[in-house]
Enzyme design. Structure first.
Site, short mmCIF file in Angstrom:
data_model
loop_
_atom_site.label_atom_id
_atom_site.label_comp_id
_atom_site.label_asym_id
_atom_site.label_seq_id
_atom_site.Cartn_x
_atom_site.Cartn_y
_atom_site.Cartn_z
N HIS A 56 1.20 -0.83 -0.19
CA HIS A 56 -0.30 -0.05 0.19
C HIS A 56 0.86 1.44 0.11
CE1 HIS A 56 1.19 -1.31 4.04
NE2 HIS A 56 0.79 0.23 4.20
N HIS A 59 0.52 5.08 0.99
CA HIS A 59 0.22 5.78 2.67
C HIS A 59 0.07 7.56 1.51
CE1 HIS A 59 0.38 3.63 6.46
NE2 HIS A 59 1.47 3.13 5.74
P1 5GP Z 1 2.42 0.08 7.77
O1 5GP Z 1 2.41 0.26 8.93
O2 5GP Z 1 1.95 -1.37 6.71
O3 5GP Z 1 2.46 0.73 6.16
O4 5GP Z 1 0.68 0.98 7.66
C1 5GP Z 1 -0.22 0.36 7.76
C2 5GP Z 1 -1.19 0.34 7.95
O5 5GP Z 1 -2.77 0.02 8.25
C3 5GP Z 1 -1.75 1.54 9.39
O6 5GP Z 1 -1.29 3.09 9.26
C4 5GP Z 1 -2.48 1.05 9.72
O7 5GP Z 1 -3.38 2.66 10.64
C5 5GP Z 1 -3.63 1.00 8.56
N1 5GP Z 1 -5.06 -0.27 9.35
C6 5GP Z 1 -4.72 -1.93 10.12
N2 5GP Z 1 -5.76 -2.46 10.36
C7 5GP Z 1 -6.46 -1.12 9.39
C8 5GP Z 1 -8.12 -1.77 9.14
O8 5GP Z 1 -8.24 -2.43 9.79
N3 5GP Z 1 -8.14 -0.24 8.27
C9 5GP Z 1 -7.91 0.39 7.80
N4 5GP Z 1 -8.65 0.88 7.06
N5 5GP Z 1 -6.50 0.52 8.22
C10 5GP Z 1 -6.06 -0.13 9.13
#
Ligand code: 5GP
Ligand code: ZN
Length: 144
Positions: free
Chosen positions: A98, A100
């Protein structure tokens, strides 16, 4: 294995979807750094940036550009970060690739690491290390 973003992409789990088409979904991050913090995901599951096929990545980045403009303008933000965390050490917590999109405001917070300095000759050495890899694998990028 259960993947929360696969579940969101297929509608099995709820999310504030902002945009979707057959390949991509954009939705609000549940734990925003700033309000309007958005995630853009391919609907198909790929673990990280390195495993997304080129044609999928092209669609994803084009939509990310469009959504970033929409988030910035609608949130009246001064700027935004587009980032992707890859691997535990980089802060990745969901292993479905993903981007951000984080709207930023001039007075919100500092995102500043402790910068390093290169010693004499070190910059050349690091560059050589990376260049060696690039020249070895360049044919993959060139499609050869
Ligand atoms: P990463 O840390 O992998 O770059 O980002 C994962 C992101 O996914 C985090 O910012 C977290 O808040 C978001 N996230 C995790 N679980 C969920 C969810 O169930 N729904 C949504 N909308 N966001 C989520
Ligand atoms: Zn997934």
């Amino acid at each position: 294995m259960e993947c929360i973003f696969c579940n969101i992409a297929t509608g099995k789990s709820e999310a504030e979807i902002l945009f979707e088409d057959e390949n991509v979904a954009a939705f609000l991050d549940i734990q925003p750094v700033n309000y309007g913090h958005t995630l853009v995901v391919p609907k198909k599951h790929y673990d990280n940036f390195l495993t997304v096929p080129k044609d999928e990545l092209e669609k994803l980045i084009n939509i990310t550009q469009f959504i970033a403009g929409a988030v910035k303008r609608s949130m009246n933000a001064d700027g935004f970060n587009v980032i992707s965390n890859n691997g535990d050490s980089a802060g990745q917590t969901v292993y479905h690739f993903h981007f951000h999109i984080i709207p930023r405001f001039t007075t919100d917070f500092d995102f500043k690491p402790n910068f390093k300095t290169y010693g004499t000759g070190a910059m050349r050495e690091y560059a050589d290390q990376i260049r060696t890899f690039i020249s070895k694998y360049r044919n993959i990028y060139d499609g050869g």
